[in-house]
Scaffold this motif. Structure first.
Motif, PDB file in Angstrom:
ATOM      1  N   PRO A   1       0.402  -2.589   2.341  1.00  0.00           N
ATOM      2  CA  PRO A   1       1.367  -2.797   3.423  1.00  0.00           C
ATOM      3  C   PRO A   1       0.938  -4.000   4.265  1.00  0.00           C
ATOM      4  N   ALA A   2       1.897  -4.802   4.694  1.00  0.00           N
ATOM      5  CA  ALA A   2       1.574  -5.967   5.516  1.00  0.00           C
ATOM      6  C   ALA A   2       1.137  -5.527   6.911  1.00  0.00           C
ATOM      7  N   TRP A   3       0.262  -6.295   7.523  1.00  0.00           N
ATOM      8  CA  TRP A   3      -0.266  -5.966   8.837  1.00  0.00           C
ATOM      9  C   TRP A   3       0.826  -5.980   9.905  1.00  0.00           C
ATOM     10  N   SER A   4       1.617  -7.034   9.919  1.00  0.00           N
ATOM     11  CA  SER A   4       2.496  -7.278  11.067  1.00  0.00           C
ATOM     12  C   SER A   4       3.869  -6.654  10.940  1.00  0.00           C
ATOM     13  N   ASN A   5       4.265  -6.262   9.723  1.00  0.00           N
ATOM     14  CA  ASN A   5       5.600  -5.718   9.524  1.00  0.00           C
ATOM     15  C   ASN A   5       5.519  -4.568   8.524  1.00  0.00           C
ATOM     16  N   PRO A   6       5.656  -3.319   8.962  1.00  0.00           N
ATOM     17  CA  PRO A   6       5.496  -2.181   8.049  1.00  0.00           C
ATOM     18  C   PRO A   6       6.586  -2.082   6.989  1.00  0.00           C
ATOM     19  N   ASN A   7       7.633  -2.880   7.100  1.00  0.00           N
ATOM     20  CA  ASN A   7       8.668  -2.867   6.067  1.00  0.00           C
ATOM     21  C   ASN A   7       8.268  -3.664   4.830  1.00  0.00           C
ATOM     22  N   TYR A   8       7.256  -4.515   4.956  1.00  0.00           N
ATOM     23  CA  TYR A   8       6.778  -5.300   3.817  1.00  0.00           C
ATOM     24  C   TYR A   8       5.719  -4.490   3.074  1.00  0.00           C
ATOM     25  N   LEU A   9       5.990  -4.192   1.819  1.00  0.00           N
ATOM     26  CA  LEU A   9       5.072  -3.412   1.004  1.00  0.00           C
ATOM     27  C   LEU A   9       4.940  -4.072  -0.369  1.00  0.00           C
ATOM     28  N   TYR A  10       3.704  -4.183  -0.851  1.00  0.00           N
ATOM     29  CA  TYR A  10       3.422  -4.826  -2.127  1.00  0.00           C
ATOM     30  C   TYR A  10       2.740  -3.828  -3.054  1.00  0.00           C
ATOM     31  N   ALA A  11       3.039  -3.928  -4.334  1.00  0.00           N
ATOM     32  CA  ALA A  11       2.397  -3.104  -5.359  1.00  0.00           C
ATOM     33  C   ALA A  11       1.916  -4.027  -6.472  1.00  0.00           C
ATOM     34  N   TYR A  12       0.640  -3.903  -6.821  1.00  0.00           N
ATOM     35  CA  TYR A  12       0.064  -4.781  -7.835  1.00  0.00           C
ATOM     36  C   TYR A  12      -0.180  -4.018  -9.125  1.00  0.00           C
ATOM     37  N   PHE A  13       0.389  -4.529 -10.218  1.00  0.00           N
ATOM     38  CA  PHE A  13       0.194  -3.993 -11.566  1.00  0.00           C
ATOM     39  C   PHE A  13      -0.698  -4.961 -12.344  1.00  0.00           C
ATOM     40  N   PRO A  14      -1.871  -4.535 -12.813  1.00  0.00           N
ATOM     41  CA  PRO A  14      -2.733  -5.454 -13.562  1.00  0.00           C
ATOM     42  C   PRO A  14      -2.202  -5.790 -14.943  1.00  0.00           C
ATOM     43  N   ASP A  15      -1.329  -4.948 -15.499  1.00  0.00           N
ATOM     44  CA  ASP A  15      -0.754  -5.238 -16.816  1.00  0.00           C
ATOM     45  C   ASP A  15       0.272  -6.346 -16.657  1.00  0.00           C
ATOM     46  N   GLY A  16      -0.089  -7.512 -17.033  1.00  0.00           N
ATOM     47  CA  GLY A  16       0.855  -8.638 -16.883  1.00  0.00           C
ATOM     48  C   GLY A  16       0.180  -9.927 -16.478  1.00  0.00           C
ATOM     49  N   PRO A  17      -0.385 -10.043 -15.266  1.00  0.00           N
ATOM     50  CA  PRO A  17      -0.287  -9.132 -14.124  1.00  0.00           C
ATOM     51  C   PRO A  17       1.058  -9.295 -13.409  1.00  0.00           C
ATOM     52  N   ARG A  18       1.353  -8.382 -12.499  1.00  0.00           N
ATOM     53  CA  ARG A  18       2.634  -8.434 -11.816  1.00  0.00           C
ATOM     54  C   ARG A  18       2.480  -7.910 -10.394  1.00  0.00           C
ATOM     55  N   LEU A  19       3.022  -8.666  -9.432  1.00  0.00           N
ATOM     56  CA  LEU A  19       3.019  -8.261  -8.028  1.00  0.00           C
ATOM     57  C   LEU A  19       4.459  -8.025  -7.600  1.00  0.00           C
ATOM     58  N   MET A  20       4.740  -6.786  -7.163  1.00  0.00           N
ATOM     59  CA  MET A  20       6.080  -6.400  -6.751  1.00  0.00           C
ATOM     60  C   MET A  20       6.123  -6.271  -5.227  1.00  0.00           C
TER      61      MET A  20
END
Length: 294
Positions: free
Chosen positions: A226-245
């Motif tokens: 989750p981003a520090w300044s805005n709780p609506n920003y959320l990231y998920a990291y998949f190592p297969d690929g790799p891929r950042l969502m």
């Protein structure tokens, strides 16, 4: 061991006692390697496990840690409290999760208490309520405590998963907890990893992602950010690929969040394994990315 982790038997005065699942299991670590008896004291036993050395003076009924000074801990991830200096929780990669015992002082050398669960992963302490905490073991086994570890309960519906199981808590009001969870697809007969969101101290639980149609089966979430300044920003990291969502509406109704995720991997400088990510404290669109190699 006979196939069960932490299971041992004692034979005293002609009687076998089975200690599998006994309440004393938090007095030692369940990956037991060896026992040795005292040469002259029949009730004294020494135990070697992945957490160090333990001693029993009552024929294995209870154990005390005797490993001070042994370099056996494998710290994997840790967290502390924003409000209480003496609240520190560490996930030990092969020796469970341990919790510091108060009270803090400038020359504090804390004692540590073992918590339920197996090999420790990334723990979480609520930034607003420091007595409320979460920790996990390998395979997605999560626990919760509302009284600084004095009692706890295991969360349901979050595993089984991969060995690494890391959740996150944002800085919204109230805080939201995000945990990776595995789901079985009955039509395709496969497992896929999604994100569960809970708030109000776990009174709600929603699935806020639908990665399977895009990423396919058996893709596991390495970390959630989750981003520090805005709780609506959320990231998920998949190592297969790799891929950042990423989603920018993580706090709204679950159906809207599920359809909002998009890949931003192409915006990263390299397509290599990402070790960790951090954020600018003012702008949630600014990321700092650490790679596993130069």
């Amino acid at each position: 061991n006979t196939g069960q982790i932490g299971w041992y038997l004692t034979y005293v005065n002609g009687i076998w006692t089975n200690y599998y699942g006994n309440s004393n299991y938090l007095q030692y670590y369940v990956d037991v390697e060896d026992f040795i008896g005292h040469p002259t004291e029949p009730g004294e036993i020494w135990l070697a496990d992945h957490g160090g050395i333990h001693r029993s003076t009552d024929s294995g009924q209870s154990w005390e840690w005797r490993g001070r000074g042994l370099a056996v801990a494998e710290p994997w991830r840790m967290t502390d409290s924003y409000a209480n200096d003496d609240h520190v929780l560490i996930g030990l990669f092969h020796e469970a999760s341990v919790l510091s015992q108060p009270d803090y002082s400038p020359e504090w050398i804390p004692e540590w208490r073992q918590l339920p669960g197996g090999d420790g992963q990334k723990p979480i302490i609520d930034p607003d309520e420091p007595n409320r905490m979460f920790w996990s073991s390998q395979g997605g086994s999560w626990y919760r405590s509302a009284n600084y570890g004095q009692s706890s309960n295991q969360l349901s519906g979050e595993g089984p998963g991969d060995w690494n199981s890391e959740g996150a808590m944002d800085r919204g009001i109230p805080n939201a907890l995000y945990i990776p969870a595995w789901f079985y697809h009955p039509v395709d007969s496969v497992y896929h990893c999604e994100i569960r969101r809970s708030s109000h101290h776990r009174t709600t639980k929603d699935t806020i992602s639908d990665f399977y149609p895009t990423l396919g089966a058996d893709k596991w979430i390495w970390r959630i950010y989750p981003a520090w300044s805005n709780p609506n920003y959320l990231y998920a990291y998949f190592p297969d690929g790799p891929r950042l969502m990423r989603t920018t509406i993580a706090r709204v109704a679950a159906p809207s969040v599920r359809s909002s995720w998009h890949a931003i991997t192409g915006a990263l400088p390299r397509t290599a394994w990402v070790s960790d990510i951090d954020f600018d404290h003012e702008d949630p669109n600014i990321l700092y990315v650490a790679y596993s190699s130069a």
